[in-house]
Design a protein around this motif. Structure first.
Motif, PDB file in Angstrom:
ATOM      1  N   ASN A   1       1.491  -2.071   0.836  1.00 45.65           N
ATOM      2  CA  ASN A   1       0.677  -1.993  -0.385  1.00 45.65           C
ATOM      3  C   ASN A   1      -0.814  -2.097  -0.075  1.00 45.65           C
ATOM      4  O   ASN A   1      -1.625  -1.370  -0.663  1.00 45.65           O
ATOM      5  CB  ASN A   1       1.098  -3.076  -1.378  1.00 45.65           C
ATOM      6  CG  ASN A   1       2.381  -2.716  -2.089  1.00 45.65           C
ATOM      7  OD1 ASN A   1       2.513  -1.628  -2.633  1.00 45.65           O
ATOM      8  ND2 ASN A   1       3.345  -3.608  -2.058  1.00 45.65           N
TER       9      ASN A   1
ATOM     10  N   THR B   1      -0.013   5.331   8.790  1.00 44.81           N
ATOM     11  CA  THR B   1      -0.268   5.990   7.504  1.00 44.81           C
ATOM     12  C   THR B   1      -1.387   7.015   7.630  1.00 44.81           C
ATOM     13  O   THR B   1      -1.280   8.130   7.102  1.00 44.81           O
ATOM     14  CB  THR B   1      -0.613   4.939   6.433  1.00 44.81           C
ATOM     15  OG1 THR B   1       0.458   3.985   6.375  1.00 44.81           O
ATOM     16  CG2 THR B   1      -0.800   5.576   5.072  1.00 44.81           C
TER      17      THR B   1
ATOM     18  N   ILE C   1       6.253   3.794  -2.462  1.00 49.65           N
ATOM     19  CA  ILE C   1       6.479   3.225  -1.140  1.00 49.65           C
ATOM     20  C   ILE C   1       7.953   2.885  -0.992  1.00 49.65           C
ATOM     21  O   ILE C   1       8.533   2.228  -1.854  1.00 49.65           O
ATOM     22  CB  ILE C   1       5.628   1.957  -0.924  1.00 49.65           C
ATOM     23  CG1 ILE C   1       4.145   2.294  -0.988  1.00 49.65           C
ATOM     24  CG2 ILE C   1       5.970   1.292   0.403  1.00 49.65           C
ATOM     25  CD1 ILE C   1       3.235   1.089  -0.975  1.00 49.65           C
TER      26      ILE C   1
ATOM     27  N   LEU D   1       5.659   7.457   0.617  1.00 50.56           N
ATOM     28  CA  LEU D   1       5.550   6.976   1.995  1.00 50.56           C
ATOM     29  C   LEU D   1       6.783   6.130   2.281  1.00 50.56           C
ATOM     30  O   LEU D   1       7.008   5.101   1.631  1.00 50.56           O
ATOM     31  CB  LEU D   1       4.282   6.144   2.183  1.00 50.56           C
ATOM     32  CG  LEU D   1       2.967   6.893   2.021  1.00 50.56           C
ATOM     33  CD1 LEU D   1       1.796   5.918   2.025  1.00 50.56           C
ATOM     34  CD2 LEU D   1       2.803   7.922   3.124  1.00 50.56           C
TER      35      LEU D   1
ATOM     36  N   LYS E   1      -6.569   4.615  -0.906  1.00 52.36           N
ATOM     37  CA  LYS E   1      -7.187   4.978  -2.182  1.00 52.36           C
ATOM     38  C   LYS E   1      -8.690   4.709  -2.176  1.00 52.36           C
ATOM     39  O   LYS E   1      -9.477   5.553  -2.605  1.00 52.36           O
ATOM     40  CB  LYS E   1      -6.534   4.207  -3.328  1.00 52.36           C
ATOM     41  CG  LYS E   1      -5.141   4.686  -3.686  1.00 52.36           C
ATOM     42  CD  LYS E   1      -4.582   3.856  -4.830  1.00 52.36           C
ATOM     43  CE  LYS E   1      -3.226   4.342  -5.288  1.00 52.36           C
ATOM     44  NZ  LYS E   1      -2.719   3.545  -6.422  1.00 52.36           N
TER      45      LYS E   1
ATOM     46  N   THR F   1      -2.234  -1.177   2.672  1.00 47.87           N
ATOM     47  CA  THR F   1      -2.591   0.087   3.318  1.00 47.87           C
ATOM     48  C   THR F   1      -2.819   1.176   2.276  1.00 47.87           C
ATOM     49  O   THR F   1      -3.794   1.930   2.359  1.00 47.87           O
ATOM     50  CB  THR F   1      -1.500   0.507   4.323  1.00 47.87           C
ATOM     51  OG1 THR F   1      -1.430  -0.482   5.350  1.00 47.87           O
ATOM     52  CG2 THR F   1      -1.793   1.856   4.935  1.00 47.87           C
ATOM     53  N   VAL F   2      -1.952   1.267   1.279  1.00 43.59           N
ATOM     54  CA  VAL F   2      -2.114   2.270   0.218  1.00 43.59           C
ATOM     55  C   VAL F   2      -3.412   2.024  -0.547  1.00 43.59           C
ATOM     56  O   VAL F   2      -4.145   2.970  -0.857  1.00 43.59           O
ATOM     57  CB  VAL F   2      -0.887   2.288  -0.714  1.00 43.59           C
ATOM     58  CG1 VAL F   2      -1.188   3.045  -2.005  1.00 43.59           C
ATOM     59  CG2 VAL F   2       0.295   2.916  -0.002  1.00 43.59           C
TER      60      VAL F   2
ATOM     61  N   PHE G   1       1.272   7.009  -5.570  1.00 44.79           N
ATOM     62  CA  PHE G   1       2.060   6.632  -4.399  1.00 44.79           C
ATOM     63  C   PHE G   1       3.372   5.958  -4.772  1.00 44.79           C
ATOM     64  O   PHE G   1       3.434   5.161  -5.711  1.00 44.79           O
ATOM     65  CB  PHE G   1       1.274   5.649  -3.519  1.00 44.79           C
ATOM     66  CG  PHE G   1       0.215   6.288  -2.678  1.00 44.79           C
ATOM     67  CD1 PHE G   1       0.530   6.904  -1.479  1.00 44.79           C
ATOM     68  CD2 PHE G   1      -1.100   6.268  -3.083  1.00 44.79           C
ATOM     69  CE1 PHE G   1      -0.446   7.494  -0.698  1.00 44.79           C
ATOM     70  CE2 PHE G   1      -2.093   6.848  -2.313  1.00 44.79           C
ATOM     71  CZ  PHE G   1      -1.762   7.463  -1.121  1.00 44.79           C
TER      72      PHE G   1
END
Length: 103
Positions: free
Chosen positions: A49, A9, A73, A37, A56, A51-52, A71
């Motif tokens: 999730n 990512t 996913i 993504l 952030k 990772t997002v 985002f």
């Protein structure tokens, strides 16, 4: 580079990885309206999730004020196929980013 969700990512969000080059693009200063993504391979929903959320918190990207989530996913547990005559190497996990920014 590593093949874990965070490293994939982080690399896909790096402007050096973009297929379109913007001369003065700053991923933090220039805001996104949305980022999709799309992960392929053995990446679990929880991992994507987390990772997002980490992206952030680290302020790796900024979104316009009127887009609170930003985002989307996508998960596909089947790794991308590699063709014999293809120059792209085999990867068990990968990610594609589609982003709409104000840059």
């Amino acid at each position: 580079s590593s093949n874990n969700c965070w490293d994939l990512t982080e690399e896909v969000l790096d402007p050096a990885s973009f297929l379109v080059k913007y001369l003065d693009f700053d991923p933090v200063e220039d805001k996104y309206m949305a980022i999709s993504l799309n992960y392929r391979g053995k990446i679990k929903s929880k991992e994507a999730n987390e990772t997002v959320q980490k992206v952030k918190k680290a302020a790796k990207v900024a979104f316009v004020e009127w887009m609170p989530t930003g985002f989307k996913i996508g998960l596909n547990d089947v790794p991308a196929i590699t063709l014999e005559e293809d120059d792209i190497g085999t990867a068990m996990r990968n990610v594609t980013m589609i982003g709409n920014n104000t840059g």
